[in-house]
Design a protein around this motif. Structure first.
Motif, PDB file in Angstrom:
ATOM      1  N   TYR A   1      53.749 -15.979 -60.214  1.00 14.00           N
ATOM      2  CA  TYR A   1      52.895 -16.993 -60.834  1.00 14.00           C
ATOM      3  C   TYR A   1      52.373 -16.495 -62.182  1.00 14.00           C
ATOM      4  O   TYR A   1      52.349 -17.225 -63.190  1.00 14.00           O
ATOM      5  N   GLY A   2      51.988 -15.209 -62.232  1.00 15.45           N
ATOM      6  CA  GLY A   2      51.479 -14.654 -63.489  1.00 15.45           C
ATOM      7  C   GLY A   2      52.541 -14.641 -64.574  1.00 15.45           C
ATOM      8  O   GLY A   2      52.274 -14.979 -65.736  1.00 15.45           O
ATOM      9  N   LEU A   3      53.777 -14.266 -64.215  1.00 15.12           N
ATOM     10  CA  LEU A   3      54.855 -14.249 -65.201  1.00 15.12           C
ATOM     11  C   LEU A   3      55.213 -15.657 -65.669  1.00 15.12           C
ATOM     12  O   LEU A   3      55.569 -15.870 -66.830  1.00 15.12           O
ATOM     13  N   THR A   4      55.138 -16.613 -64.769  1.00 14.55           N
ATOM     14  CA  THR A   4      55.438 -17.996 -65.140  1.00 14.55           C
ATOM     15  C   THR A   4      54.423 -18.506 -66.154  1.00 14.55           C
ATOM     16  O   THR A   4      54.777 -19.200 -67.123  1.00 14.55           O
ATOM     17  N   LEU A   5      53.152 -18.181 -65.943  1.00 13.53           N
ATOM     18  CA  LEU A   5      52.115 -18.595 -66.894  1.00 13.53           C
ATOM     19  C   LEU A   5      52.360 -17.968 -68.265  1.00 13.53           C
ATOM     20  O   LEU A   5      52.105 -18.583 -69.302  1.00 13.53           O
ATOM     21  N   GLU A   6      52.844 -16.729 -68.263  1.00 14.33           N
ATOM     22  CA  GLU A   6      53.094 -16.039 -69.526  1.00 14.33           C
ATOM     23  C   GLU A   6      54.426 -16.445 -70.158  1.00 14.33           C
ATOM     24  O   GLU A   6      54.759 -15.988 -71.257  1.00 14.33           O
ATOM     25  N   LYS A   7      55.217 -17.268 -69.438  1.00 13.52           N
ATOM     26  CA  LYS A   7      56.548 -17.684 -69.887  1.00 13.52           C
ATOM     27  C   LYS A   7      57.427 -16.472 -70.213  1.00 13.52           C
ATOM     28  O   LYS A   7      58.112 -16.425 -71.228  1.00 13.52           O
ATOM     29  N   SER A   8      57.358 -15.514 -69.341  1.00 14.19           N
ATOM     30  CA  SER A   8      58.093 -14.272 -69.554  1.00 14.19           C
ATOM     31  C   SER A   8      59.584 -14.473 -69.308  1.00 14.19           C
ATOM     32  O   SER A   8      59.996 -15.199 -68.389  1.00 14.19           O
ATOM     33  N   ASN A   9      60.414 -13.791 -70.128  1.00 12.12           N
ATOM     34  CA  ASN A   9      61.860 -13.823 -69.931  1.00 12.12           C
ATOM     35  C   ASN A   9      62.294 -13.038 -68.697  1.00 12.12           C
ATOM     36  O   ASN A   9      63.458 -13.104 -68.283  1.00 12.12           O
ATOM     37  N   GLU A  10      61.367 -12.273 -68.135  1.00 17.06           N
ATOM     38  CA  GLU A  10      61.680 -11.491 -66.949  1.00 17.06           C
ATOM     39  C   GLU A  10      61.553 -12.293 -65.664  1.00 17.06           C
ATOM     40  O   GLU A  10      61.878 -11.796 -64.590  1.00 17.06           O
TER      41      GLU A  10
END
Length: 362
Positions: A194-203
């Motif tokens: 969820y945190g990475l999705t909010l940051e729109k991370s390529n990972e």
């Protein structure tokens, strides 16, 4: 096989009242025949032999049943030794008195009978009574040996039932602990995603792929009591890579695992709570640079697991959470007396040293 058959025969005799009556009648019939032969050999008079045997066998039977079914169960087995010896003394004294009275009456009647032509010096009543009480003590001993056998058998059955119950309880507790671990683990991982999705991370795609592998492991590959060690290691690596994606800028991770680990099995999801705990308390709550060092090796067929993580020295009141407590319980249930867990909570470092001595092998 012969001991099993003997156990079944004795159990049948003990549990069937009609069989017991038949066995008792047969026993006393054999005693009657035996006494006939012994008394006839002693006094060589058929009439005295028959009368004495017919009178003394019921007395001996009465003494045996009085001891076996009243005195011993009511007093001796209840540890009321004073009353047992008191009543035993008077029971034996009374039976002896009655036995000698019968012997004397029979001898007087037969010797004084007209035409008996019997020499009293050839008759030894003490011998008859001695044989009688030998039979009494033999019968009592047989009954008590049989009772001890069934008591021991019942004790063994109770021990087996107790062990079976304990095993079932342990299995149920293990399933409960495992059910607690999985939601806890998934909750933390989904939070990461969820945190990475909010940051729109390529990972995020890489994380989803690794999360998919983790879910496959949890749902389908760790339903057995033990799994291959390499699968547990692969799951650990997936989790570590997921966490590294979140903490790339300030995290140093060192992982050392054995290349050859296909011959050892381990309880599934046993090591992941330690790693979760290291990231939760050693990285997430550490404002500066953090490190995690993980080393896993196999030494003399034992698994040695070492995990160190940095910690925030200003946060000293943190609790370990449900994951670490559950893994301690699982270790106790799965590897009782076959593991060594040492936890060092230093000022700037938290260290776990786990040795699992008893291992399952593929």
């Amino acid at each position: 096989m012969s001991s099993i058959k003997a156990d079944k025969i004795l159990s049948t005799i003990n549990n069937n009242i009609y069989v017991r009556i038949i066995v008792h009648m047969l026993f006393w019939s054999l005693v009657y025949v035996f006494l006939l032969l012994v008394f006839r050999w002693n006094n060589r008079n058929s009439l005295i032999t028959i009368v004495l045997t017919s009178c003394l066998v019921p007395i001996s039977a009465g003494v045996v049943y009085f001891f076996n079914y009243f005195l011993i169960p009511k007093f001796l087995l209840q540890k009321r030794y004073g009353r047992f010896f008191y009543f035993s003394f008077y029971a034996i004294l009374a039976s002896l008195w009655i036995s000698f009275l019968i012997v004397m009456f029979v001898l007087i009647y037969v010797v004084n009978r007209p035409g008996a032509n019997l020499d009293p010096t050839y008759i030894h009543p003490e011998f008859q009574v001695a044989v009688l009480y030998f039979i009494v003590f033999l019968a009592i001993s047989i009954k008590q040996v049989k009772r001890l056998f069934f008591v021991q058998q019942e004790k063994s059955e109770l021990e087996k039932m107790k062990l079976t119950t304990e095993l079932k309880l342990k299995e149920a507790e293990l399933k409960l602990l495992k059910a607690q671990i999985q939601p806890h683990f998934l909750f933390n991982t989904l939070n990461n995603l969820y945190g990475l999705t909010l940051e729109k991370s390529n990972e995020a795609p890489n994380l989803v792929l690794r999360l998919s592998d983790i879910l496959d492991y949890i749902l389908y590959r760790c339903n057995e009591k033990y799994v291959p060690l390499y699968e547990e290691i692969k799951n650990l690596k997936n989790y570590i890579e997921i966490e590294k994606i979140r903490h790339t800028s300030r995290l140093r991770v060192e992982v050392s695992v054995p290349e050859e680990n296909h011959s050892v099995k381990i309880a599934p999801l046993l090591l992941i709570p330690f790693v979760e705990n290291a990231f939760k308390h050693g990285v997430s709550n550490n404002p500066g640079e953090a490190y995690i060092q993980l080393e896993l090796k196999i030494v003399d067929k034992a698994v040695e697991f070492d995990l160190s993580n940095s910690k925030n020295p200003f946060r000293t009141n943190e609790k370990n959470g449900i994951g670490l407590e559950n893994v301690k319980k699982r270790l106790e249930l799965l590897y009782p007396d076959n593991y060594d867990l040492q936890i060092e909570n230093k000022e700037k470092e938290f260290h776990i040293h786990l040795v699992i001595k008893s291992q399952q092998h593929v």
